[in-house]
Write an enzyme that holds these catalytic residues in place. Sequence first.
Site, PDB file in Angstrom:
ATOM      1  N   PRO A 291       0.824  -1.217   0.000  1.00  0.00           N
ATOM      2  CA  PRO A 291       0.000   0.000   0.000  1.00  0.00           C
ATOM      3  C   PRO A 291       0.854   1.261   0.000  1.00  0.00           C
ATOM      4  CG  PRO A 291       0.099  -0.937   2.193  1.00  0.00           C
ATOM      5  CD  PRO A 291       0.809  -1.911   1.291  1.00  0.00           C
ATOM      6  N   CYS A 361       3.543  29.796 -14.719  1.00  0.00           N
ATOM      7  CA  CYS A 361       3.266  30.369 -16.034  1.00  0.00           C
ATOM      8  C   CYS A 361       2.882  29.259 -16.983  1.00  0.00           C
ATOM      9  CB  CYS A 361       4.489  31.121 -16.537  1.00  0.00           C
ATOM     10  SG  CYS A 361       4.805  32.546 -15.531  1.00  0.00           S
TER      11      CYS A 361
HETATM   12  C1  LIG Z   1       2.266   2.321  -7.307  1.00  0.00           C
HETATM   13  C2  LIG Z   1       2.587   0.967  -6.812  1.00  0.00           C
HETATM   14  C3  LIG Z   1       2.207   0.590  -5.522  1.00  0.00           C
HETATM   15  C4  LIG Z   1       1.402   1.485  -4.609  1.00  0.00           C
HETATM   16  O1  LIG Z   1       0.165   1.756  -5.144  1.00  0.00           O
HETATM   17  P1  LIG Z   1      -0.918   2.587  -4.286  1.00  0.00           P
HETATM   18  O2  LIG Z   1      -2.036   2.753  -5.229  1.00  0.00           O
HETATM   19  O3  LIG Z   1      -0.278   3.865  -3.915  1.00  0.00           O
HETATM   20  O4  LIG Z   1      -1.283   1.747  -3.103  1.00  0.00           O
HETATM   21  C5  LIG Z   1       2.567  -0.656  -5.085  1.00  0.00           C
HETATM   22  N1  LIG Z   1       3.284  -1.496  -5.866  1.00  0.00           N
HETATM   23  C6  LIG Z   1       3.683  -1.168  -7.106  1.00  0.00           C
HETATM   24  C7  LIG Z   1       4.474  -2.112  -7.893  1.00  0.00           C
HETATM   25  C8  LIG Z   1       3.338   0.074  -7.624  1.00  0.00           C
HETATM   26  O5  LIG Z   1       3.715   0.381  -8.861  1.00  0.00           O
END
Ligand SMILES: *Cc1c(COP(=O)(O)O)cnc(C)c1O
Length: 432
Positions: A291, A361
Amino acid sequence: MLHENLSVTSDGRLLFAGRDLRSLADKYGTALYLMDEVHIRRMCRTYVAAMKKAFGESARPLYAGKACAFKRLYRIMMEEKMGIDVVSVGEIYTAKSAGFDLADAYFHSNNKTDEDILFAMENGVGYFVIDNTEEVVAISHLAGEKGICQKILLRITPGIDPHTFEEVATGKVDSKFGSAIETGQAMEITRLALNLPHLDLAGFHCHVGSQVFDSDVFNRSARVMMEFIRSVREETGYLARELDLGGGYGVRYVESDPVYSLENCILEVGETLSAVCRELSLPMPQIRMEPGRSIVAASGLTLYTVGTVKKIPGYKNYVSVNGGMADNPRYALYRSEYTVLLPEKMKEACDFSCSVVGCCCESGDILQENVSLPSSVKRGDLLAVLTTGAYNYSMASHYNRIPNLPVVMLRDGEDYVAVRRETPEDLIRCDL
Ligand SMILES: *Cc1c(COP(=O)(O)O)cnc(C)c1O
């Protein structure tokens, strides 16, 4: 209100983490990122507890630092016993500088250079999440040179469309990330990883997208991944120890976003996985989740001061603030929705329709369109954008040579600077 750390006093003032915003604006100046440390810790604890309950004691959340990363945040992750997902040398360096034990770090990215790989190995990053076959070969080779056996996960594309924005969907077959099950490339990369020396294949990873509210997306990807683990076992005899289900749980940005229980969603994935494991006669792997947004988004609020209020009769109205796309590019990038309000005028009717824009800008420097604010809005008012803890500070730029904002943490009535405000001197630090 939108999140449990927001409330309004009887005289119409917004409180964030129990704090009045005017005194913080006076103390630190605006524009300013505020972060509620108590809320960040609460989210970490929710993940740790729910995952243990759903998947057993070996389960563990990894905080995806790309959502927001600075030293203090990594120390909080360490104290909350979270692992981390890192995607660059910069994130690895920041975590290391914070004293984070990199044995608990998982290194992502769809294009790791040899220099990135060596930097990560030299700093003892525990796991590499490998995207493609060239990378398996490169990591095996460099691990051999270093005389180590590198733990890896393979990023697999389960072929699931989470029905969110195209820009944040990553689990579909045609994604730039991972190796697809459907095309046979997932099995191919698995055989390769099992056959090359200096690699310890710990298991598999998938990540289907971001801002997902539909728990069925996670249930389906858990099932597809377990079926893949079974196919691998049948074809090669290898049994995966770890399964990383990625990140992506949604966060409420506006009142119309759905309310859901994160804990229940995780427990539901646990039930699905237990059932699938029974059905396939496989043990439950050690589960990871990554997460980012759901840990920090609602912990953040950006505080600006209103400047120009421009009315173009018969057309539209603009309210300009002392920040914008340099501190929050998400509306410019994806038309992301945010809740925008005047924190000291919460009792006034919002009958003034306007676009809230920044000071760059650039016509695209818009924080939000179709906003309704009190018609008394004027120069000097405070303006708050809610739910800015994720993908704001981490996506900030120096466009127009605007110094980055400070991050002020709020904790039990205390406030302290976690990232200081940049100065114009900081901007020329690298200029020769
Ligand atoms: C972006 C990403 C996350 C986190 O995603 P959230 O939507 O911020 O929870 C976790 N693992 C990978 C591989 C990602 O690219």
